[in-house]
Scaffold this motif. Structure first.
Motif, short mmCIF file in Angstrom:
data_model
loop_
_atom_site.label_atom_id
_atom_site.label_comp_id
_atom_site.label_asym_id
_atom_site.label_seq_id
_atom_site.Cartn_x
_atom_site.Cartn_y
_atom_site.Cartn_z
N LEU A 186 0.78 -1.27 -0.01
CA LEU A 186 0.07 -0.13 -0.16
C LEU A 186 1.06 1.22 0.02
CD1 LEU A 186 -2.62 -0.16 2.42
CD2 LEU A 186 -2.79 -1.64 0.55
N ASP A 187 0.34 2.40 -0.88
CA ASP A 187 1.14 3.39 -0.47
C ASP A 187 0.64 4.38 0.32
OD1 ASP A 187 1.94 5.98 -1.53
OD2 ASP A 187 1.71 6.16 -3.28
N ILE A 188 1.19 4.75 1.65
CA ILE A 188 0.86 5.34 2.62
C ILE A 188 2.54 6.80 2.32
CG2 ILE A 188 0.57 5.44 5.18
CD1 ILE A 188 -1.18 3.13 4.26
N ASP A 189 0.68 8.37 2.79
CA ASP A 189 1.67 8.94 2.45
C ASP A 189 3.21 9.04 1.64
OD1 ASP A 189 -0.33 9.61 4.20
OD2 ASP A 189 0.96 9.19 5.68
N GLY A 190 3.34 8.34 0.26
CA GLY A 190 3.99 7.80 -0.37
C GLY A 190 5.30 6.99 -0.24
N ILE A 191 5.10 6.11 1.02
CA ILE A 191 5.76 5.20 1.05
C ILE A 191 5.14 3.83 0.89
CG2 ILE A 191 7.05 3.77 3.05
CD1 ILE A 191 7.47 7.35 4.38
N LEU A 192 5.90 3.40 0.16
CA LEU A 192 5.51 1.75 -0.16
C LEU A 192 5.35 0.68 1.02
CD1 LEU A 192 6.90 1.66 -3.90
CD2 LEU A 192 4.54 1.99 -2.59
N VAL A 193 4.43 0.56 1.29
CA VAL A 193 4.96 -0.67 3.02
C VAL A 193 3.91 -1.96 2.81
CG1 VAL A 193 3.52 -0.84 5.33
CG2 VAL A 193 4.22 1.65 4.19
N PRO A 194 4.27 -2.65 3.29
CA PRO A 194 3.58 -4.38 2.99
C PRO A 194 3.22 -4.42 3.94
CG PRO A 194 5.66 -4.81 3.45
CD PRO A 194 5.90 -3.23 2.92
N PHE A 195 1.90 -4.59 3.56
CA PHE A 195 0.27 -5.44 4.56
C PHE A 195 0.61 -6.68 4.44
CE2 PHE A 195 0.19 -0.72 5.74
CZ PHE A 195 -0.24 -0.47 6.26
N PHE A 196 0.25 -7.70 5.27
CA PHE A 196 -0.05 -8.91 4.92
C PHE A 196 -1.45 -10.01 4.80
CE2 PHE A 196 3.94 -8.89 6.07
CZ PHE A 196 5.11 -9.98 4.78
N ILE A 197 -2.06 -10.59 4.44
CA ILE A 197 -3.06 -10.68 4.32
C ILE A 197 -3.65 -11.55 4.72
CG2 ILE A 197 -4.74 -11.77 2.51
CD1 ILE A 197 -3.03 -11.04 0.34
N GLU A 198 -4.39 -11.27 6.38
CA GLU A 198 -5.39 -12.23 6.84
C GLU A 198 -5.83 -13.40 6.26
OE1 GLU A 198 -7.78 -12.72 10.69
OE2 GLU A 198 -5.33 -10.66 10.99
N GLU A 199 -7.08 -12.82 5.52
CA GLU A 199 -8.06 -13.01 4.72
C GLU A 199 -8.75 -12.14 3.73
OE1 GLU A 199 -10.95 -14.53 7.49
OE2 GLU A 199 -11.84 -12.28 7.56
N TYR A 200 -9.39 -12.82 2.12
CA TYR A 200 -10.38 -11.69 1.33
C TYR A 200 -11.12 -12.72 1.25
CZ TYR A 200 -7.57 -14.45 -1.28
OH TYR A 200 -7.31 -15.55 -2.32
#
Length: 172
Positions: free
Chosen positions: A42-56
């Motif tokens: 995800l682009d959080i305020d111009g910084i690319l941050v990985p977010f691990f998926i719990e479920e979808y």
């Protein structure tokens, strides 16, 4: 740190869903449906941050309800709304069908001369005639037709798109 050339945009986070931290994601690319991933970027305020998926779970063909690890409240999920969602290029199967969203940042090569034309900035697919927006090696910007019959090869590994550019287009 994740660099922009290591990912490509596949969607955007919409609103929150429920009170346990779920968000809706509107996908503009089907790679998430075709390739397994443990995380999205995800682009959080111009910084690319990985977010691990719990479920979808898929709500429609292009909308997913997603729960990320560590995002457990509606307030935390609300902080993510509006963020662009990216997919790691390293997870893309080179044998899988290439999507248009993967092409920005790749080098465009003229098939006739085998010379570098420039870098693909974006792909304009808003009309029936798809166009590459290209920044040439001399710094100018061009629109190059991206019809399927003009594209000879997409080399994901070497980040190159080889295309038959219509005669005279580069001299305009």
């Amino acid at each position: 740190m994740i660099r922009a050339e290591e990912v490509y945009k596949i969607g955007r986070i919409g609103k929150t869903h429920g009170v346990k931290g779920e968000v809706t994601i509107q996908f503009t690319d089907d790679i998430f449906d075709r390739v397994d991933a443990d995380y999205l970027v995800l682009d959080i305020d111009g910084i690319l941050v990985p977010f691990f998926i719990e479920e979808y779970r898929f709500r429609t063909d292009t909308v997913v309800l997603m729960k990320f690890d560590g995002i457990d409240t509606q307030d935390r999920a609300r902080e993510l709304t509006g963020c662009n969602v990216f997919f790691p290029r390293t997870l893309c199967d080179t044998d899988a069908e290439v999507s248009l969203a993967q092409l920005p940042t790749m080098t465009l090569i003229d098939a006739t001369t085998d010379k570098e034309v420039g870098t693909i900035l974006s792909v304009d697919d808003s009309t029936m005639n798809i166009l590459f927006e290209v920044k040439t090696t001399d710094g100018t910007e061009l629109l190059i037709p991206a019809a399927e019959d003009l594209i000879e090869e997409v080399d994901i590994k070497n980040k190159r798109v080889i295309i038959k550019i219509p005669e005279g287009l580069l001299s305009i």
